[in-house]
Design a protein around this motif. Structure first.
Motif, PDB file in Angstrom:
ATOM      1  N   SER A 223       0.796  -1.229   0.000  1.00 12.21           N
ATOM      2  CA  SER A 223       0.000   0.000   0.000  1.00 12.21           C
ATOM      3  C   SER A 223       0.828   1.278   0.000  1.00 12.21           C
ATOM      4  CB  SER A 223      -0.970   0.007   1.184  1.00 12.21           C
ATOM      5  OG  SER A 223      -0.256   0.052   2.405  1.00 12.21           O
ATOM      6  N   ASP A 224       2.081   1.229   0.458  1.00 13.82           N
ATOM      7  CA  ASP A 224       2.890   2.450   0.483  1.00 13.82           C
ATOM      8  C   ASP A 224       3.544   2.754  -0.865  1.00 13.82           C
ATOM      9  OD1 ASP A 224       2.219   3.018   3.061  1.00 13.82           O
ATOM     10  OD2 ASP A 224       4.272   3.114   3.821  1.00 13.82           O
ATOM     11  N   PHE A 225       3.251   1.935  -1.877  1.00 11.64           N
ATOM     12  CA  PHE A 225       3.795   2.209  -3.210  1.00 11.64           C
ATOM     13  C   PHE A 225       3.286   3.553  -3.737  1.00 11.64           C
ATOM     14  CE2 PHE A 225       4.207   1.876  -7.798  1.00 11.64           C
ATOM     15  CZ  PHE A 225       5.447   1.282  -7.953  1.00 11.64           C
ATOM     16  N   ALA A 226       2.025   3.892  -3.457  1.00  8.51           N
ATOM     17  CA  ALA A 226       1.488   5.175  -3.921  1.00  8.51           C
ATOM     18  C   ALA A 226       2.263   6.336  -3.315  1.00  8.51           C
ATOM     19  CB  ALA A 226       0.003   5.282  -3.579  1.00  8.51           C
ATOM     20  N   GLY A 227       2.590   6.246  -2.030  1.00  4.90           N
ATOM     21  CA  GLY A 227       3.384   7.291  -1.397  1.00  4.90           C
ATOM     22  C   GLY A 227       4.784   7.382  -1.981  1.00  4.90           C
ATOM     23  N   LEU A 228       5.369   6.233  -2.286  1.00  2.00           N
ATOM     24  CA  LEU A 228       6.683   6.235  -2.917  1.00  2.00           C
ATOM     25  C   LEU A 228       6.625   6.920  -4.274  1.00  2.00           C
ATOM     26  CD1 LEU A 228       9.663   5.239  -2.814  1.00  2.00           C
ATOM     27  CD2 LEU A 228       8.877   3.193  -4.046  1.00  2.00           C
ATOM     28  N   THR A 229       5.523   6.729  -4.998  1.00  2.00           N
ATOM     29  CA  THR A 229       5.375   7.367  -6.307  1.00  2.00           C
ATOM     30  C   THR A 229       5.328   8.885  -6.164  1.00  2.00           C
ATOM     31  OG1 THR A 229       4.165   5.436  -7.117  1.00  2.00           O
ATOM     32  CG2 THR A 229       3.929   7.470  -8.371  1.00  2.00           C
ATOM     33  N   VAL A 230       4.587   9.384  -5.190  1.00  2.00           N
ATOM     34  CA  VAL A 230       4.553  10.829  -4.940  1.00  2.00           C
ATOM     35  C   VAL A 230       5.962  11.345  -4.641  1.00  2.00           C
ATOM     36  CG1 VAL A 230       3.699  12.628  -3.401  1.00  2.00           C
ATOM     37  CG2 VAL A 230       2.161  10.796  -4.153  1.00  2.00           C
ATOM     38  N   LEU A 231       6.672  10.624  -3.779  1.00  2.00           N
ATOM     39  CA  LEU A 231       8.018  11.037  -3.416  1.00  2.00           C
ATOM     40  C   LEU A 231       8.935  11.052  -4.636  1.00  2.00           C
ATOM     41  CD1 LEU A 231       9.952  10.012  -0.268  1.00  2.00           C
ATOM     42  CD2 LEU A 231      11.036   9.676  -2.480  1.00  2.00           C
ATOM     43  N   ARG A 232       8.848  10.015  -5.470  1.00  2.00           N
ATOM     44  CA  ARG A 232       9.731   9.916  -6.630  1.00  2.00           C
ATOM     45  C   ARG A 232       9.390  10.974  -7.691  1.00  2.00           C
ATOM     46  NH1 ARG A 232      13.144   5.896  -7.162  1.00  2.00           N
ATOM     47  NH2 ARG A 232      13.060   5.921  -9.442  1.00  2.00           N
TER      48      ARG A 232
ATOM     49  N   SER B 218      -1.390  -1.647 -13.515  1.00  2.94           N
ATOM     50  CA  SER B 218      -2.739  -1.073 -13.486  1.00  2.94           C
ATOM     51  C   SER B 218      -3.216  -0.861 -12.057  1.00  2.94           C
ATOM     52  CB  SER B 218      -3.714  -1.982 -14.244  1.00  2.94           C
ATOM     53  OG  SER B 218      -3.775  -3.266 -13.668  1.00  2.94           O
ATOM     54  N   ARG B 219      -2.898  -1.786 -11.163  1.00  9.74           N
ATOM     55  CA  ARG B 219      -3.338  -1.652  -9.775  1.00  9.74           C
ATOM     56  C   ARG B 219      -2.645  -0.487  -9.089  1.00  9.74           C
ATOM     57  NH1 ARG B 219      -4.816  -6.609  -7.402  1.00  9.74           N
ATOM     58  NH2 ARG B 219      -4.738  -5.499  -5.400  1.00  9.74           N
ATOM     59  N   PHE B 220      -1.348  -0.339  -9.301  1.00  3.10           N
ATOM     60  CA  PHE B 220      -0.616   0.754  -8.667  1.00  3.10           C
ATOM     61  C   PHE B 220      -1.018   2.104  -9.258  1.00  3.10           C
ATOM     62  CE2 PHE B 220       3.146  -2.195  -7.446  1.00  3.10           C
ATOM     63  CZ  PHE B 220       2.477  -2.574  -6.289  1.00  3.10           C
ATOM     64  N   THR B 221      -1.294   2.134 -10.545  1.00  7.56           N
ATOM     65  CA  THR B 221      -1.764   3.375 -11.159  1.00  7.56           C
ATOM     66  C   THR B 221      -3.120   3.769 -10.589  1.00  7.56           C
ATOM     67  OG1 THR B 221      -0.562   2.928 -13.196  1.00  7.56           O
ATOM     68  CG2 THR B 221      -2.371   4.491 -13.337  1.00  7.56           C
ATOM     69  N   ALA B 222      -4.021   2.798 -10.419  1.00  6.43           N
ATOM     70  CA  ALA B 222      -5.336   3.082  -9.852  1.00  6.43           C
ATOM     71  C   ALA B 222      -5.232   3.574  -8.417  1.00  6.43           C
ATOM     72  CB  ALA B 222      -6.215   1.838  -9.922  1.00  6.43           C
ATOM     73  N   ALA B 223      -4.298   3.006  -7.642  1.00  8.09           N
ATOM     74  CA  ALA B 223      -4.113   3.451  -6.263  1.00  8.09           C
ATOM     75  C   ALA B 223      -3.565   4.868  -6.211  1.00  8.09           C
ATOM     76  CB  ALA B 223      -3.174   2.501  -5.532  1.00  8.09           C
ATOM     77  N   TYR B 224      -2.712   5.203  -7.170  1.00  5.96           N
ATOM     78  CA  TYR B 224      -2.120   6.540  -7.212  1.00  5.96           C
ATOM     79  C   TYR B 224      -3.099   7.572  -7.765  1.00  5.96           C
ATOM     80  CZ  TYR B 224       0.977  10.343  -8.609  1.00  5.96           C
ATOM     81  OH  TYR B 224       1.552  11.574  -8.788  1.00  5.96           O
ATOM     82  N   SER B 225      -3.903   7.180  -8.766  1.00  7.43           N
ATOM     83  CA  SER B 225      -4.815   8.114  -9.439  1.00  7.43           C
ATOM     84  C   SER B 225      -6.230   7.538  -9.428  1.00  7.43           C
ATOM     85  CB  SER B 225      -4.360   8.341 -10.882  1.00  7.43           C
ATOM     86  OG  SER B 225      -3.052   8.833 -10.935  1.00  7.43           O
ATOM     87  N   PRO B 226      -7.007   7.764  -8.372  1.00  4.75           N
ATOM     88  CA  PRO B 226      -8.347   7.186  -8.293  1.00  4.75           C
ATOM     89  C   PRO B 226      -9.285   7.647  -9.406  1.00  4.75           C
ATOM     90  CG  PRO B 226      -7.665   8.074  -6.169  1.00  4.75           C
ATOM     91  CD  PRO B 226      -6.657   8.518  -7.173  1.00  4.75           C
ATOM     92  N   ASP B 227      -9.047   8.838  -9.951  1.00  5.81           N
ATOM     93  CA  ASP B 227      -9.910   9.353 -11.006  1.00  5.81           C
ATOM     94  C   ASP B 227      -9.580   8.674 -12.338  1.00  5.81           C
ATOM     95  OD1 ASP B 227     -10.092  11.708 -13.309  1.00  5.81           O
ATOM     96  OD2 ASP B 227     -11.795  11.640 -11.929  1.00  5.81           O
ATOM     97  N   GLU B 228     -10.571   8.071 -12.960  1.00  8.69           N
ATOM     98  CA  GLU B 228     -10.332   7.295 -14.178  1.00  8.69           C
ATOM     99  C   GLU B 228      -9.748   8.143 -15.292  1.00  8.69           C
ATOM    100  OE1 GLU B 228     -12.607   4.193 -17.214  1.00  8.69           O
ATOM    101  OE2 GLU B 228     -13.689   5.129 -15.555  1.00  8.69           O
ATOM    102  N   ALA B 229     -10.230   9.367 -15.457  1.00  7.25           N
ATOM    103  CA  ALA B 229      -9.712  10.227 -16.519  1.00  7.25           C
ATOM    104  C   ALA B 229      -8.237  10.532 -16.307  1.00  7.25           C
ATOM    105  CB  ALA B 229     -10.515  11.526 -16.581  1.00  7.25           C
ATOM    106  N   ASP B 230      -7.867  10.745 -15.056  1.00  8.82           N
ATOM    107  CA  ASP B 230      -6.467  11.016 -14.749  1.00  8.82           C
ATOM    108  C   ASP B 230      -5.610   9.786 -14.994  1.00  8.82           C
ATOM    109  OD1 ASP B 230      -4.297  12.607 -13.799  1.00  8.82           O
ATOM    110  OD2 ASP B 230      -4.421  11.573 -11.890  1.00  8.82           O
ATOM    111  N   ARG B 231      -6.145   8.590 -14.676  1.00 12.64           N
ATOM    112  CA  ARG B 231      -5.391   7.357 -14.880  1.00 12.64           C
ATOM    113  C   ARG B 231      -5.021   7.162 -16.336  1.00 12.64           C
ATOM    114  NH1 ARG B 231      -9.064   4.782 -11.377  1.00 12.64           N
ATOM    115  NH2 ARG B 231      -9.914   3.477 -13.041  1.00 12.64           N
ATOM    116  N   LEU B 232      -5.864   7.631 -17.235  1.00 10.84           N
ATOM    117  CA  LEU B 232      -5.571   7.480 -18.656  1.00 10.84           C
ATOM    118  C   LEU B 232      -4.345   8.287 -19.064  1.00 10.84           C
ATOM    119  CD1 LEU B 232      -9.187   7.651 -20.127  1.00 10.84           C
ATOM    120  CD2 LEU B 232      -7.773   5.611 -19.772  1.00 10.84           C
TER     121      LEU B 232
END
Length: 256
Positions: free
Chosen positions: A66-75, A100-114
């Motif tokens: 679950s902390d992968f999303a936070g690592l993405t923000v940091l990176r 796809s799972r990590f992208t969804a966790a980082y960007s909950p908004d579908e339009a942003d995920r694209l």
């Protein structure tokens, strides 16, 4: 090789107790194994997070990633990284759905995920049974006995060997994977009982049985949930396994 425990609470974090996360270091290469809840904070307390050379995930349950999303923000947004993450994207070895799972966790908004696939700061490598080399480590990968796509690992370097069970029920292939291993890091999520669900987790008794049947030289017990009595789980493992056994502690390091 040196193993450092960022977190070892099973299934959910406890008070000041992150979930699964480990560092394995050899030859100046730093491999992160899992990045569960609270482990990014624990990592930053002892190491520069940009010093990670690769990440390895056994499966994608939140207590392991679950902390992968936070690592993405940091990176992406750290103002002064010690290693440019866009010049040096971090290799991530994980089950096939990880991008796809990590992208969804980082960007909950579908339009942003694209608009984002995280490939600016990571390179994803899907796992499958077989062998893979990550830095100086030779890793044997097998499917674990756990509901999602899940893996167990045997990691070798310099004539030493380390097995990490991930989350799994006991099965013969796991015993084979751990045969003669120097250090076995085994999850043990509960005390043993006939009504425990199969194909999910090891009990303390089963972790000890695995170490004994495989001939492991040392057993490290991990992943005990905060609502479970850790000493009772560990006592079961000790009763089955006559060798060197340790109930791991957050922040501790163990030579392999």
């Amino acid at each position: 090789m040196l193993l450092t425990v960022l977190g070892c609470s099973g299934s959910a974090p406890g008070p000041n107790a992150p979930t699964s996360g480990y560092l394995l270091e050899a030859g100046g290469f730093l491999l992160g194994i899992e990045l569960g809840t609270g482990t990014l904070a624990a990592l930053q307390a002892i190491r520069d997070p940009f010093s990670l050379d690769a990440l390895l995930f056994s499966h994608l349950h939140p207590d392991h990633c679950s902390d992968f999303a936070g690592l993405t923000v940091l990176r992406r947004y750290h103002s002064a990284p010690s290693r440019d993450p866009r010049v040096n994207p971090l290799p991530v070895y994980a089950p096939s759905e990880a991008p796809s799972r990590f992208t969804a966790a980082y960007s909950p908004d579908e339009a942003d995920r694209l608009q984002t696939d995280l490939s600016d700061v990571y390179t994803f490598h899907p796992l499958s049974p077989g062998s893979v080399h990550i830095g100086p480590f030779e890793i044997t990968v097998i499917r674990a006995n756990h509901p999602p796509e899940s893996y167990s690992f045997r990691i070798s370097h310099g004539g030493r060997s380390f097995v990490y069970t991930g989350d799994t029920g006991l099965f013969d292939g796991l015993v084979d994977l751990a045969s003669g291993v120097d250090v076995l890091l085994a999850e043990a999520s509960w005390t043993h009982a006939d009504d425990r669900p199969s194909g999910l987790h090891l009990s303390g008794k089963e972790a000890g049985e695995l170490a004994k049947r495989s001939g492991a030289a040392r057993l490290l017990v991990t992943h005990v949930p905060p609502w479970t009595e850790a000493e009772a789980v560990f006592a079961e493992a000790r009763a089955e396994y006559p060798g060197d056994a340790v109930l791991v502690r957050q922040g501790a390091s163990y030579p392999i």
